[in-house]
Motif scaffolding. Structure first.
Motif, PDB file in Angstrom:
ATOM      1  N   GLY A 172       0.809  -1.213   0.000  1.00 48.08           N
ATOM      2  CA  GLY A 172       0.000   0.000   0.000  1.00 48.08           C
ATOM      3  C   GLY A 172       0.842   1.261   0.000  1.00 48.08           C
ATOM      4  O   GLY A 172       0.568   2.222  -0.727  1.00 48.08           O
ATOM      5  N   TYR A 173       1.908   1.256   0.796  1.00 41.70           N
ATOM      6  CA  TYR A 173       2.771   2.439   0.868  1.00 41.70           C
ATOM      7  C   TYR A 173       3.595   2.595  -0.412  1.00 41.70           C
ATOM      8  O   TYR A 173       3.820   3.721  -0.881  1.00 41.70           O
ATOM      9  CB  TYR A 173       3.694   2.348   2.084  1.00 41.70           C
ATOM     10  CG  TYR A 173       3.689   3.601   2.922  1.00 41.70           C
ATOM     11  CD1 TYR A 173       4.507   4.679   2.600  1.00 41.70           C
ATOM     12  CD2 TYR A 173       2.856   3.726   4.022  1.00 41.70           C
ATOM     13  CE1 TYR A 173       4.511   5.831   3.366  1.00 41.70           C
ATOM     14  CE2 TYR A 173       2.844   4.876   4.798  1.00 41.70           C
ATOM     15  CZ  TYR A 173       3.675   5.927   4.458  1.00 41.70           C
ATOM     16  OH  TYR A 173       3.656   7.075   5.207  1.00 41.70           O
ATOM     17  N   ILE A 174       4.040   1.474  -0.980  1.00 44.84           N
ATOM     18  CA  ILE A 174       4.766   1.521  -2.254  1.00 44.84           C
ATOM     19  C   ILE A 174       3.892   2.137  -3.332  1.00 44.84           C
ATOM     20  O   ILE A 174       4.337   2.978  -4.128  1.00 44.84           O
ATOM     21  CB  ILE A 174       5.216   0.100  -2.669  1.00 44.84           C
ATOM     22  CG1 ILE A 174       6.391  -0.358  -1.792  1.00 44.84           C
ATOM     23  CG2 ILE A 174       5.629   0.063  -4.147  1.00 44.84           C
ATOM     24  CD1 ILE A 174       6.773  -1.821  -1.989  1.00 44.84           C
ATOM     25  N   LEU A 175       2.617   1.745  -3.362  1.00 45.88           N
ATOM     26  CA  LEU A 175       1.690   2.276  -4.360  1.00 45.88           C
ATOM     27  C   LEU A 175       1.503   3.778  -4.204  1.00 45.88           C
ATOM     28  O   LEU A 175       1.421   4.507  -5.204  1.00 45.88           O
ATOM     29  CB  LEU A 175       0.347   1.551  -4.248  1.00 45.88           C
ATOM     30  CG  LEU A 175       0.362   0.075  -4.677  1.00 45.88           C
ATOM     31  CD1 LEU A 175      -0.897  -0.642  -4.208  1.00 45.88           C
ATOM     32  CD2 LEU A 175       0.521  -0.054  -6.187  1.00 45.88           C
ATOM     33  N   VAL A 176       1.441   4.259  -2.971  1.00 49.10           N
ATOM     34  CA  VAL A 176       1.312   5.697  -2.740  1.00 49.10           C
ATOM     35  C   VAL A 176       2.543   6.436  -3.257  1.00 49.10           C
ATOM     36  O   VAL A 176       2.435   7.463  -3.940  1.00 49.10           O
ATOM     37  CB  VAL A 176       1.105   6.002  -1.239  1.00 49.10           C
ATOM     38  CG1 VAL A 176       1.203   7.508  -0.991  1.00 49.10           C
ATOM     39  CG2 VAL A 176      -0.243   5.494  -0.765  1.00 49.10           C
ATOM     40  N   ILE A 177       3.727   5.922  -2.949  1.00 51.74           N
ATOM     41  CA  ILE A 177       4.962   6.584  -3.377  1.00 51.74           C
ATOM     42  C   ILE A 177       5.069   6.597  -4.898  1.00 51.74           C
ATOM     43  O   ILE A 177       5.453   7.611  -5.500  1.00 51.74           O
ATOM     44  CB  ILE A 177       6.189   5.900  -2.746  1.00 51.74           C
ATOM     45  CG1 ILE A 177       6.173   6.096  -1.228  1.00 51.74           C
ATOM     46  CG2 ILE A 177       7.482   6.476  -3.326  1.00 51.74           C
ATOM     47  CD1 ILE A 177       7.274   5.369  -0.497  1.00 51.74           C
ATOM     48  N   LEU A 178       4.729   5.492  -5.537  1.00 50.75           N
ATOM     49  CA  LEU A 178       4.740   5.456  -7.002  1.00 50.75           C
ATOM     50  C   LEU A 178       3.774   6.492  -7.570  1.00 50.75           C
ATOM     51  O   LEU A 178       4.063   7.153  -8.573  1.00 50.75           O
ATOM     52  CB  LEU A 178       4.362   4.059  -7.497  1.00 50.75           C
ATOM     53  CG  LEU A 178       5.374   2.944  -7.262  1.00 50.75           C
ATOM     54  CD1 LEU A 178       4.791   1.608  -7.714  1.00 50.75           C
ATOM     55  CD2 LEU A 178       6.680   3.214  -7.992  1.00 50.75           C
ATOM     56  N   TYR A 179       2.641   6.634  -6.925  1.00 47.93           N
ATOM     57  CA  TYR A 179       1.608   7.572  -7.370  1.00 47.93           C
ATOM     58  C   TYR A 179       2.097   9.016  -7.303  1.00 47.93           C
ATOM     59  O   TYR A 179       2.015   9.765  -8.285  1.00 47.93           O
ATOM     60  CB  TYR A 179       0.361   7.375  -6.499  1.00 47.93           C
ATOM     61  CG  TYR A 179      -0.807   8.269  -6.826  1.00 47.93           C
ATOM     62  CD1 TYR A 179      -1.218   8.491  -8.135  1.00 47.93           C
ATOM     63  CD2 TYR A 179      -1.517   8.885  -5.799  1.00 47.93           C
ATOM     64  CE1 TYR A 179      -2.307   9.315  -8.420  1.00 47.93           C
ATOM     65  CE2 TYR A 179      -2.612   9.693  -6.070  1.00 47.93           C
ATOM     66  CZ  TYR A 179      -3.000   9.903  -7.382  1.00 47.93           C
ATOM     67  OH  TYR A 179      -4.074  10.710  -7.653  1.00 47.93           O
ATOM     68  N   VAL A 180       2.627   9.419  -6.163  1.00 46.25           N
ATOM     69  CA  VAL A 180       3.029  10.820  -6.008  1.00 46.25           C
ATOM     70  C   VAL A 180       4.334  11.124  -6.740  1.00 46.25           C
ATOM     71  O   VAL A 180       4.555  12.258  -7.178  1.00 46.25           O
ATOM     72  CB  VAL A 180       3.145  11.218  -4.516  1.00 46.25           C
ATOM     73  CG1 VAL A 180       1.811  11.098  -3.821  1.00 46.25           C
ATOM     74  CG2 VAL A 180       4.192  10.381  -3.802  1.00 46.25           C
ATOM     75  N   ASN A 181       5.210  10.137  -6.883  1.00 50.84           N
ATOM     76  CA  ASN A 181       6.487  10.386  -7.558  1.00 50.84           C
ATOM     77  C   ASN A 181       6.328  10.561  -9.059  1.00 50.84           C
ATOM     78  O   ASN A 181       7.079  11.308  -9.682  1.00 50.84           O
ATOM     79  CB  ASN A 181       7.469   9.243  -7.286  1.00 50.84           C
ATOM     80  CG  ASN A 181       8.205   9.420  -5.971  1.00 50.84           C
ATOM     81  OD1 ASN A 181       7.913  10.327  -5.203  1.00 50.84           O
ATOM     82  ND2 ASN A 181       9.167   8.563  -5.715  1.00 50.84           N
ATOM     83  N   THR A 182       5.371   9.837  -9.647  1.00 47.72           N
ATOM     84  CA  THR A 182       5.207   9.884 -11.101  1.00 47.72           C
ATOM     85  C   THR A 182       4.044  10.771 -11.528  1.00 47.72           C
ATOM     86  O   THR A 182       3.869  11.028 -12.726  1.00 47.72           O
ATOM     87  CB  THR A 182       4.986   8.479 -11.684  1.00 47.72           C
ATOM     88  OG1 THR A 182       3.775   7.917 -11.130  1.00 47.72           O
ATOM     89  CG2 THR A 182       6.156   7.563 -11.356  1.00 47.72           C
TER      90      THR A 182
END
Length: 249
Positions: A172-182
């Motif tokens: 879940g946290y990985i998905l959030v980081i991918l979302y905001v980074n890209t």
């Protein structure tokens, strides 16, 4: 959310009593309803157009490469450790005969699940919290907890490690980081889809597609879960340390 859960329950019931096509249609409607609902909610309450929170196709090839590549890397490391360190046999195979139909069905179902979950949890829950001054960490934590709770009830604890609860939170946290980074909803969608698809191949009792699987998976399932949690944790740390400036909606 209640509508989505109700439709999901109805879809499972229809499939269980033999109405597979109607059940699949109901499942597909979940994706459409979720996307439309999120777009309307963000426009009315968050005053955001779709492009502002990543609903666009700009650089979609690079977003696919990031999402798919990260999932491939983690699964590859899991398989390598399982085989070389713990001696778990990995069966490598080509595509099975008549793989087309199960492959297409698996891709469609897995992609549908990835789309509706990412649109809802990242595109709506995280976006709403972050837009309304909860801060990145609180928004990420709350959306991740809700994402985890939705999945926890689906585990069979006879074959699932208790550490996998932590693994779901890591994802879940990985998905959030991918979302905001890209700045794109597609990066977490592609990672989510790729992870589920690759894990399904690895763990399926009857892999009708082929490619690879773990021999005697039920015997080693909890150990494999723990290995996945280990590498997901490493991936999360690396992504966190290398994250870009957090995007503001």
């Amino acid at each position: 959310m209640l509508i989505i859960i109700s439709l999901g329950t109805l879809s499972k019931h229809l499939k269980a009593i033999g109405y597979n096509e109607i059940g699949n249609f109901v499942s597909a409607s979940i994706v459409v309803i979720t996307i439309m609902g999120v777009i309307m909610f963000n426009r009315i309450f968050n005053k955001l157009g779709p492009k502002a929170y990543g609903f666009h196709f700009k650089n979609i090839k690079s977003h696919f490469a990031i999402g798919f590549g990260l999932a491939i890397l983690i699964i590859a490391l899991v398989l390598i450790m399982a085989n070389t360190v713990f001696g778990i046999q990995i069966d490598w195979m080509g595509l099975h005969t008549n793989y087309e139909k199960p492959l297409i069905l698996s891709v469609l179902v897995t992609m549908a699940v990835a789309i509706w979950e990412e649109v809802f949890f990242r595109g709506l829950v995280f976006t709403t919290l972050y837009k309304n001054q909860f801060g990145f960490h609180k928004s990420a934590a709350i959306s991740t907890i809700l994402f985890s709770l939705v999945h926890w009830s689906s585990f069979d604890m006879q074959t699932t490690s208790w550490l996998w609860y932590l693994g779901i939170a890591f994802i879940g946290y990985i998905l959030v980081i991918l979302y905001v980074n890209t700045h794109s909803i597609w990066t977490p969608i592609f990672f989510h889809f790729s992870w589920n698809f690759l894990v399904d191949l690895m763990t399926a009792k009857d892999n009708s597609i082929g490619l690879y699987s773990i021999s005697e998976y039920e015997r080693y399932s909890k150990l494999v879960d723990n290995i996945e949690v280990f590498f997901l944790g490493i991936a999360l740390v690396v992504l966190w340390r290398s994250k870009q400036k957090i995007y503001r909606f």
